[in-house]
Write an enzyme that holds these catalytic residues in place. Sequence first.
Site: not given
Lengths: 248, 651
Positions: B59-60, B300, B346
């Site tokens: 993505l980056a 997920s 998390r």
Amino acid sequence: MKINLRVWRQKNPEIDGKMVDYQLDDVSEDMSFLEMLDVLNESLSVSGEEPVAFDHDCREGICGSCGVVINGIAHGPEVTTTCQLHMRSFADGDTIDVEPWRSGSFPVVKDLVVDRSSFDRIIQAGGYVSAPTGTAPDAHATPVPKKDADHAFDAATCIGCGACVAACPNGSAMLFTAAKITHLGLLPQGQPERDSRVIGMVDQHDAEGFGGCTQIGECTAACPKGIPLHTISRLNKDLLGALARGEG
Amino acid sequence: MTQSSGLDEFFTEGAPVADTKAPVVDHISEMWDKRRFEAKLVNPANRRKLSVIIVGTGLAGASAAATLGEAGYHVTSFCYQDSPRRAHSIAAQGGINAAKNYRNDGDSIYRLFYDTVKGGDYRSRESNVYRLAQTSVEIIDQCVAQGVPFAREYGGLLDNRSFGGVQVSRTFYARGQTGQQLLIGAYQALERQIAAGAVKMHTRHEMLEVVVVDGKARGVVVRDLKTGEISTHLADAVVLASGGYGNVFYLSTNAMGCNVTATWRAHKKGAYFANPCYTQIHPTCIPVSGDYQSKLTLMSESLRNDGRIWVPKAHEDDRDPREIPEDERDYYLERIYPAFGNLVPRDIASRAAKNVCDERRGVGPGGLGVYLDFADAIERMGRATVEAKYGNLFDMYARITGENPYETPMRIYPAVHYTMGGLWVDYDLQSSIPGLFVTGEANFSDHGANRLGASALMQGLADGYFVLPNTINDYLAAGPFTKVDESDPAVLEARQQVEERIAKFLSIKGTRTVDSFHKELGHVMWDYCGMERSEEGLRKAISRIRELKKEFWEDVLVTGEGMELNQSLERAGRVADFLELGELMCIDALHRQESCGGHFRAESQTEEGEALRHDDEFAYVAAWEHGDSGPVLHKEDLVYNYVELKQRSYK
């Protein structure tokens, strides 16, 4: 369990390849197919032989890197990617043939690794929406019926692995191409370039040497993401419409 | 507790480091506007004379390459995969945050900023995080315009869901394949620029060295993975978007090829590596099933929205979970953290799972697992709804484990997932080497000591679409820089370093495979630099890693040749760098004598066993410089003007 493997070995594109026999004595049914190949490669390395080259990366069934023909079937006996196939799908004592994707448009690089850059070039020929960064209106400016969004998503799940090509008796990449045509063609954002997209992508598909589609359906049967065959009908409809409008 | 207490043998301390690019403003909300205004611009005609190298197409990287190509720069892009579409961003499942407040539930840019700073346990930079929250809004617009098929409601508007660590619904998603859809969007934008000739793409190329000339990053040395050919590419600036280093643990949710080489090579050429010990251990992964295991699969985190996590109350209870009655189950997250329940961040969810397993209440092979149960959700919403929401995840679980999660609870266990640490960058995303920019997971900038769910996709795209394209111009405006010749000593040296290293790997001809070293390093890292770290353990780890490194360079077995496709050689280079990184991670963890976010030091906990920060001593970024006689620590003080430093509480 014991597994007899017959693996395609080919040092490079210039040298002819051949099937080579290997035996593995201690395969767990919880191993993935690629982990079984890892075990083979560790043992080959230790005995000074070159390990079998194969493409793989995420090992979660989403990147589309992996893919081999297993006993004549692209990605093997289950409808999934090779990395998500587990050895519990085989029986003790089985002989398993492992070959690279077979297609003139996917030349072998080494062993089980093939060159699929033709897929990128098909996308370059129109598989996008021209929306330069910063030009977008608010995301809620254009509502999209849920049904269309869902169907677009179904087509957009294509991972570009190439199983459709490997499975097709004609070596056609029509399912791959149609998945993109369908994804973008169902969305309002994809409308302005709809005609030029289908013409450009189909032209490139043909220029890459992929075969024509005769609606056999092997592609969709092998597709790990279940891209439906009717995406190809949609492509044909779009193509005819675009040609009739003289967009070629 | 000061860091000089007997740790001198591991590192020295250098001068502090500071971000000088974030402008001084009356309010943080004006900072990004002011920076964009003050940054020097490059007019479109001059952009054609400037070249940028971008390493990585996640993505980056893909978003930056497409955007800089659209802007008119000459972009050269590299990825090790056979197509840019396969970068590991593709595997992100859950979603992407944005402060759209489409739900009218009290969300705002400020709240996303606040949640991210708090979620990062007050170890991130306020300026960068605020900009991330501001930019989040534009990302969703951009992706929708590209045709990303986000989930929608019946009215045709975008759907949202909530995610761990927050109390608003701000996560946009595309079933369980959000990363795939966002990456395909960026990939298509990139392919469009390739077709237009604005970006030159090199697939199956791995960056092995950065070229630094007169103190500026001017290029890279890469190896063509198909042919083994080494080549040098020169430019006016270099961007590393090469991802995280979770594979230092051998087993992680990263793709097999993910590695630290690009950033580590840059580190050894002078780029500071910040907070390397900040590792995110994701709570919902499929547990390990055997020694042959090559990677871990994430389920997920969105599953925690509807699934309930529990273990038996009794020790070593090996009954079928369906036969364990309600009153003999411990829904420990709901019990300990009633306000957030199963949706705690998390790091907290992961450590709680470790704790119940340490109490011998874990389930499955080796007692290393906890249940994630959808029985209540199926009863409440019906199986069809659960299937629509999570079907692909349930299918994946069934395929991997051979168990049916609609009938029996899933088993999950924490696994290494993301690395918050990375190359140090300033507000412009420029590293300590001028002309070397770092985006996405490869930098350290936005997540502090713990990343919130659905924030990695946000950061990758923020950096690539909106931040870098508005900051790199400030650097490039001084260019085009003096042309560097292929025969420049710095270029030749970089190339020679690569060639010598490859020749060395091939000449050792030892007895141990690359994988066996990698596995052993992974065990050391997981045991001593994983979910809980202690001084004693870290000292042990450092000395073991040093031995292992020595053994590697004496006894590694690399088959094949240099001038061909050679996956054993590729891995050798990556593992050699992981060995060095692993040591620095342990030194960083050892020096940080506090607990914060994903970094839990056994010596620093509250009476209830929660992480205990020491803001008076450790509210800084640890930026490590590579030194020939050991790492040098440069501290960047973290100043909080907007978010009050508090001990995190999710109770």
